[in-house]
Design a protein around this motif. Structure first.
Motif, PDB file in Angstrom:
ATOM      1  N   PHE A 182       0.908  -1.122  -0.054  1.00 26.59           N
ATOM      2  CA  PHE A 182       0.119   0.114  -0.085  1.00 26.59           C
ATOM      3  C   PHE A 182       0.876   1.206   0.184  1.00 26.59           C
ATOM      4  N   LEU A 183       1.925   1.241   0.619  1.00 25.48           N
ATOM      5  CA  LEU A 183       2.925   2.536   0.527  1.00 25.48           C
ATOM      6  C   LEU A 183       3.293   3.033  -0.731  1.00 25.48           C
ATOM      7  N   LYS A 184       3.333   1.921  -1.706  1.00 25.17           N
ATOM      8  CA  LYS A 184       3.790   2.154  -3.387  1.00 25.17           C
ATOM      9  C   LYS A 184       2.425   2.219  -4.038  1.00 25.17           C
ATOM     10  N   TYR A 185       1.463   2.072  -3.399  1.00 24.17           N
ATOM     11  CA  TYR A 185       0.214   2.140  -4.220  1.00 24.17           C
ATOM     12  C   TYR A 185      -0.266   3.525  -4.484  1.00 24.17           C
ATOM     13  N   ASN A 186      -0.885   3.853  -5.753  1.00 27.94           N
ATOM     14  CA  ASN A 186      -1.471   5.193  -5.992  1.00 27.94           C
ATOM     15  C   ASN A 186      -2.717   5.139  -5.597  1.00 27.94           C
ATOM     16  N   ILE A 187      -3.090   6.153  -4.762  1.00 22.12           N
ATOM     17  CA  ILE A 187      -4.549   6.087  -4.282  1.00 22.12           C
ATOM     18  C   ILE A 187      -5.417   6.842  -5.277  1.00 22.12           C
ATOM     19  N   GLN A 218       0.074   8.637   7.510  1.00 20.19           N
ATOM     20  CA  GLN A 218       0.548   9.925   7.196  1.00 20.19           C
ATOM     21  C   GLN A 218       0.470  10.033   5.671  1.00 20.19           C
ATOM     22  N   LYS A 219       0.310   8.892   4.771  1.00 22.28           N
ATOM     23  CA  LYS A 219       0.130   8.762   3.419  1.00 22.28           C
ATOM     24  C   LYS A 219      -1.442   9.391   3.228  1.00 22.28           C
ATOM     25  N   ILE A 220      -2.095   8.876   3.985  1.00 22.19           N
ATOM     26  CA  ILE A 220      -3.541   9.154   3.623  1.00 22.19           C
ATOM     27  C   ILE A 220      -4.224  10.403   3.985  1.00 22.19           C
ATOM     28  N   LEU A 221      -3.775  10.995   5.193  1.00 18.31           N
ATOM     29  CA  LEU A 221      -4.428  11.825   5.930  1.00 18.31           C
ATOM     30  C   LEU A 221      -4.539  13.377   5.042  1.00 18.31           C
ATOM     31  N   PRO A 222      -3.226  13.542   4.372  1.00 20.30           N
ATOM     32  CA  PRO A 222      -3.248  14.848   3.833  1.00 20.30           C
ATOM     33  C   PRO A 222      -4.203  15.044   2.480  1.00 20.30           C
TER      34      PRO A 222
END
Length: 265
Positions: free
Chosen positions: A90-95, A116-120
């Protein structure tokens, strides 16, 4: 659905097995039939199988190749057309840039990195996460508390959050040695802040036993007299510890500091 670092043993994983807990997690997300949902780390699919029946579309990102293959086989066999299982870190996945609700039993070793990846991002609305209890306490911690730190400020800046309930180790197989908690986050869609803001917060809590005067002085090698002047302009006691400052305090401090020096970001 897998548990965190201390809940994931070297030779195996701890899977959620309690259907009541699974239903309570999903209920907390207030799912609607038109919702698009992102699930992180579905594992064996105890949540996935419930979510898929309630929403317009579900994307589940599973790092474990075998587990993702098993889930693909299950949903293909049942003719489900509103779900996609993605075998990826998931840390390398483009949301996807679409309005989302997010549900996950976050792995503890990368749980805060995922947060920290999701919240912003502005396009998710609600997130319901299960994490190690002590981690959720840090996420919701308030100024002056022992658990208050960088991740508390980061979470509070971007979201409204609250702990919903604890989950006993008996709800997993095999049972882990820790207690988990479920937390709900609602996106504030906050505007991006000066990058220096979070840089300074992180710096301050690395030296949290120092006074805010010393933290500010050492951040950009300011003379203490100048740092004291900035703190006075912000009506902040220079002898306060960083864990006594609120988000507005930190924001005011960075805004005032910007007037005095030029940052190289």
């Amino acid at each position: 659905m897998y548990a965190g670092k201390s809940m994931r043993q070297k030779d195996g994983k701890n899977f959620l097995t309690d259907n009541n807990i699974a239903n309570n997690i999903i209920k907390a997300a207030n799912l609607e039939k038109y919702d698009e949902v992102l699930e992180i780390g579905p594992g064996k699919g105890i949540l996935t199988k419930i979510i898929q029946l309630q929403v317009k579309y579900l994307t589940a990102v599973e790092k474990d190749k075998i587990l993702s293959q098993q889930l693909n086989h299950y949903f293909s066999f049942h003719g489900a057309r509103n779900i996609k299982i993605i075998n990826a870190d998931f840390l390398k996945y483009n949301i996807p840039n679409t309005e989302l609700k997010i549900i996950s039993n976050l792995p503890y070793n990368v749980g805060t990195a995922i947060i920290q990846k999701i919240l912003p991002l502005k396009h998710w609305t609600t997130a319901v996460f299960m994490l190690q209890k002590e981690v959720t306490q840090r996420l919701v911690a308030q100024p002056g508390s022992k658990a208050y730190g960088y991740i508390s400020i980061f979470t509070s800046y971007y979201t409204d959050c609250k702990i919903l309930f604890d989950v006993s180790s008996r709800c997993f197989s095999p049972p882990p040695k820790i207690i988990s908690s479920v937390i709900k986050l609602t996106n504030k869609a906050s505007e991006p802040t000066d990058p220096v803001f979070f840089d300074f917060v992180k710096h301050a809590f690395k030296t949290r036993r120092k006074t805010i005067l010393n933290c500010l002085s050492s951040f950009k090698n300011l003379e203490k007299s100048k740092a004291a002047h900035i703190l006075n302009a912000c009506a902040l006691d220079p002898f306060l510890r960083p864990d006594k400052l609120s988000i507005p305090d930190f924001l005011r401090l960075i805004d005032e500091t910007r007037k005095h020096i030029i940052y190289s970001v």
